[in-house]
Write a protein that holds these residues in place. Structure first.
Motif, short mmCIF file in Angstrom:
data_model
loop_
_atom_site.label_atom_id
_atom_site.label_comp_id
_atom_site.label_asym_id
_atom_site.label_seq_id
_atom_site.Cartn_x
_atom_site.Cartn_y
_atom_site.Cartn_z
N ALA A 143 17.29 -7.78 38.66
CA ALA A 143 16.83 -7.21 39.79
C ALA A 143 16.98 -5.56 39.55
O ALA A 143 16.21 -4.59 39.90
CB ALA A 143 17.34 -7.62 40.94
N TYR A 148 14.59 -3.34 41.96
CA TYR A 148 14.76 -4.18 43.33
C TYR A 148 16.18 -3.83 43.87
O TYR A 148 17.00 -3.64 43.10
CB TYR A 148 14.62 -5.72 43.01
CG TYR A 148 13.22 -6.32 42.66
CD1 TYR A 148 11.94 -5.52 43.10
CD2 TYR A 148 12.89 -7.48 42.23
CE1 TYR A 148 10.71 -5.88 42.72
CE2 TYR A 148 11.73 -8.01 41.76
CZ TYR A 148 10.59 -7.22 42.36
OH TYR A 148 9.34 -7.90 41.99
N HIS A 150 19.49 -4.68 44.94
CA HIS A 150 20.60 -5.54 44.16
C HIS A 150 21.94 -5.79 44.75
O HIS A 150 22.77 -6.15 44.36
CB HIS A 150 20.71 -5.21 42.60
CG HIS A 150 21.12 -3.92 42.47
ND1 HIS A 150 20.40 -2.88 42.56
CD2 HIS A 150 22.42 -3.17 42.21
CE1 HIS A 150 20.84 -1.77 42.15
NE2 HIS A 150 22.14 -1.89 42.01
N ALA A 158 17.18 -8.89 46.33
CA ALA A 158 16.49 -9.55 45.65
C ALA A 158 17.28 -10.91 45.07
O ALA A 158 18.54 -11.03 45.38
CB ALA A 158 16.17 -8.84 44.24
N GLY A 400 9.32 -1.94 41.51
CA GLY A 400 10.35 -2.22 42.45
C GLY A 400 9.31 -2.26 43.88
O GLY A 400 9.80 -3.06 44.73
N ASP A 403 6.03 -7.87 44.39
CA ASP A 403 6.88 -8.95 45.03
C ASP A 403 7.74 -9.95 44.29
O ASP A 403 8.65 -10.50 44.62
CB ASP A 403 5.72 -9.79 45.70
CG ASP A 403 5.04 -9.27 47.02
OD1 ASP A 403 5.69 -9.01 47.97
OD2 ASP A 403 4.04 -9.05 46.86
N SER A 404 7.53 -10.14 43.29
CA SER A 404 7.97 -11.06 42.03
C SER A 404 7.82 -10.63 40.55
O SER A 404 6.83 -9.86 40.24
CB SER A 404 7.91 -12.30 42.46
OG SER A 404 6.54 -12.70 42.38
N ARG A 425 11.61 -10.16 45.09
CA ARG A 425 12.24 -9.07 45.68
C ARG A 425 13.09 -9.26 46.86
O ARG A 425 14.10 -8.54 46.91
CB ARG A 425 11.10 -8.04 46.07
CG ARG A 425 11.42 -6.61 46.69
CD ARG A 425 10.28 -5.83 47.16
NE ARG A 425 9.50 -6.65 48.20
CZ ARG A 425 8.39 -6.15 48.48
NH1 ARG A 425 7.67 -4.90 48.06
NH2 ARG A 425 7.63 -6.61 49.55
N ASP A 426 12.91 -10.20 47.57
CA ASP A 426 13.67 -10.67 48.82
C ASP A 426 14.11 -11.79 48.60
O ASP A 426 13.23 -12.91 48.98
CB ASP A 426 12.72 -10.25 49.94
CG ASP A 426 13.42 -10.30 51.23
OD1 ASP A 426 14.47 -10.92 51.47
OD2 ASP A 426 13.22 -9.33 52.36
#
Length: 645
Positions: A143, A148, A150, A158, A400, A403-404, A425-426
């Protein structure tokens, strides 16, 4: 021996000499020492787990005739296996420039082998209390590399996990996107009170990912205010209306305003996307393969398709960007796709953006500082002749905002097969994939990141997963952190090799101009370079392909001849006119002296340049030069044979 001048800035990085077993097995003593040391350590651990227990296998067992017979059979089969494996493709050699495989990083290989006798199963902390934490950390390491969040103290941190490969990771991306898009529709159907819900199913299905997560958080908070019995009733009511319970057919029957959503991807997309839409029941017809420009997704074509979908009220589940196509190594404009989504949102059409970075993911290390920040384009470019273009830098800088992402540690991570990765990402989104199994997952619903993440088996596609693979990836990333000063040294070496290969290919084309058309169809974005060839005077595509197939035979292993008889190993792919588009196909075909119109694919050579020893400055050898000398001999021999015939 060919003498090569290697500029000081491009000289071989000596740190890499400790990273691999080596083309000649130069680091055999190091690997043997590590394996013996940690095998003994493993045995010591066994003997000190309740040392009061006596040995179950008697000291005389090894002299028993049946024991000896079993040992003999085992040795015989292992010797036969060892002999058979000598016919394997030599991925470790700088003479191998075929598919996406190379030598393995020593820290990852040793850690993988070290963990194997413990046989941890990362589906649950009950069966893998150590390596499951390592897998969670791998997700955070990746991530950070991708840009993303982290920091596990942040609610939007993420989450990533390992998979068997990129195909499974891509399927996971589709699963998550479908669960996310359909969840607000289920909440509307349940008529949950006191929560602001979209006005209709179309708007519910087209919420952004951040709005969906916020809506789910509001739903959970509302549930928390209900008495236990009422809470259970509402939870069961919503779950029964979710797409995971009803199935796609049942869900769409209940919500007739909606249609089966589409997945948009470039024509360069891996065939795993076709597998994925079939596995999820969306159907192959829902996968739209969009045109490219120079084998990079055409954002204008994406915009046009999105406008069509918005006008027709046709939902889009996901747009896929390819960060390093498996055939050509080209990289899609991730930033352009995100910008297209922003414009599409104004038309009421939203969707997930997933990046299939199975090949190019680890190249992101070149763009990351040690603190995780993005390096300026000029700083990155200072290490290379041409890489990266501003467009390429923008694509990596935009990761970043997606979504993935799919990443394959077993490709440019130089780790054993069976280690792909999916990064979201989340982490809160992953709860929509959670499965219950009381014999595996214990305790109440998790609220903190660490507890949630350790329940890997709830979220992943697999029912069992190797903890040894997680140990290998984790240790490799600890020894070589995912930034430009550490792991980036390996990525840098291979991109430089690709630049040297590209320059040598242009020289080869110039030298062969009198008898052979040689063209690089697309400027390389990564360490994968293609080459198209056609004899001068030939205008027939069929004849050009026949010539290429005869040439490709010299670049393949053949069980009927010794492995050492093959000088270099390469691979081929094709350029399909129907997917290239008329203008692009005409440009490439005419540059090769072929008729512009064609109804069959053109066979081309494909070179994957992963080995850090393609330029061996220790011995003054360029395997890149040797390869093109070999190619010149092969093509000359084929042309002479054709003239004689």
């Amino acid at each position: 021996m060919i003498s090569v001048h290697i500029p000081a800035a491009y000289a071989h990085d000596r740190v890499l000499d400790a990273c691999f077993l080596g083309p000649y097995g130069e680091n055999d003593a190091l690997l043997e020492k590590l394996l013996v040391e940690f095998l003994r350590d493993h045995v010591y651990w066994r003997r000190n787990f309740h040392p009061e227990d006596p040995p179950a296998i008697g000291t005389g067992a090894a002299q028993d005739p049946e024991f000896l017979a079993f040992e003999a059979r085992m040795r015989r089969e292992l010797h036969q296996l060892s002999a058979a494996l000598k016919r394997s493709v030599p991925f470790h050699s700088p003479r191998y420039i075929g598919h996406m495989a190379s030598d393995l990083l020593l820290p990852g290989l040793a850690a993988h082998m070290l963990a194997l006798p413990y046989n941890p199963n990362n589906v649950s902390e009950d069966s893998a209390p150590v390596t499951i934490d390592m897998e969670v950390q791998v997700g955070l390491q990746l991530a950070r590399m991708l840009g993303y969040v982290h920091d596990t103290t942040r609610p939007d941190c993420a989450f990533g996990h390992l998979t068997s490969g990129g195909t499974t990771a891509n399927v996971q991306a589709l699963r998550l996107a479908l669960a996310m898009k359909a969840f607000p529709v289920a909440l509307r159907a349940a008529a949950v009170p006191d929560i602001a819900l979209p006005e209709d199913d179309w708007h519910a299905f087209n919420l952004s990912s951040s709005d969906i997560i916020a809506l789910r958080e509001a739903w959970l908070a509302w549930l928390g205010t209900r008495p236990p019995a009422e809470r259970a009733q509402w939870h069961a009511r919503v779950e029964a209306l979710r797409i995971e319970s009803l199935g796609i057919a049942g869900f769409l029957t209940a919500h007739r305003e909606l249609r089966v959503p589409r997945v948009l991807a470039p024509i360069t997309a891996h065939y795993s996307w076709s597998k994925g839409v079939k596995l999820l029941g969306l159907g192959r017809a829902q996968l739209d393969l969009l045109p490219t420009r120079g084998m990079r997704l055409d954002v204008d074509a994406l915009e046009e398709r999105l406008e069509q979908c918005a006008r027709a009220h046709e939902p889009v589940l996901m747009a896929v960007a390819v960060l390093g196509s498996t055939e050509y190594g080209t990289i899609d404009p991730v930033d352009g796709i995100l910008a297209a989504r922003e414009r599409s949102r104004a038309r009421g059409l939203d969707f997930a953006v997933h990046v299939d970075a199975a090949w190019g993911g680890y190249l992101a290390t070149l763009f990351r500082n040690e603190d995780g920040s993005l390096r300026p384009q000029a700083d990155v470019a200072g290490d290379f002749s041409h890489f990266p273009s501003p467009a390429l830098h923008a694509a990596f800088g935009a990761l970043g905002g997606t979504d993935s992402v799919t990443v394959d540690p077993h490709k440019l991570g130089y780790l054993p097969f069976g280690s792909g990765a999916f990064v979201c990402r989340d982490h809160r989104a992953m709860e929509l994939l959670a499965e219950r199994a009381d014999y595996v997952f214990h305790g109440d619903a998790a609220t903190d990141y660490a507890t949630r993440a350790r329940r890997l088996g709830q979220f992943v596609v697999e029912g069992s997963k190797s903890g040894a693979a997680a140990a290998g990836v984790y240790v490799a990333h600890k020894v070589l952190p995912l930034d430009h000063r550490h792991f980036g040294r390996l990525s840098r070496a291979t991109v430089r090799a690709a630049e040297a290969f590209h320059a040598r290919a242009l020289r080869f084309a110039n030298d062969a101009a009198g008898c052979l058309h040689a063209r690089i169809p697309f400027e390389p974005d990564s360490n994968l370079v293609c080459l198209a060839l056609n004899p001068c005077g030939n205008t027939s595509l069929a004849a050009a392909n026949a010539f290429m197939r005869r040439l490709a035979a010299a670049l393949r292993s053949d069980p009927q001849r010794p492995l050492q008889a093959v000088e270099f190993f390469g691979s081929t792919t094709t350029l399909r006119p129907d997917l290239l588009g008329a203008e692009e196909a005409s440009r490439i075909f005419r540059s090769l002296g072929l008729d512009g119109a064609a109804d069959e694919p053109l066979v081309i050579l494909r070179h994957t340049l992963m080995n850090p020893y393609l330029v061996d400055d220790e011995n003054g050898i360029s395997y890149i030069d040797r390869y093109f000398d070999f190619l010149a001999r092969c093509t000359a021999a084929l042309l002479a044979k054709e003239r004689a015939a």
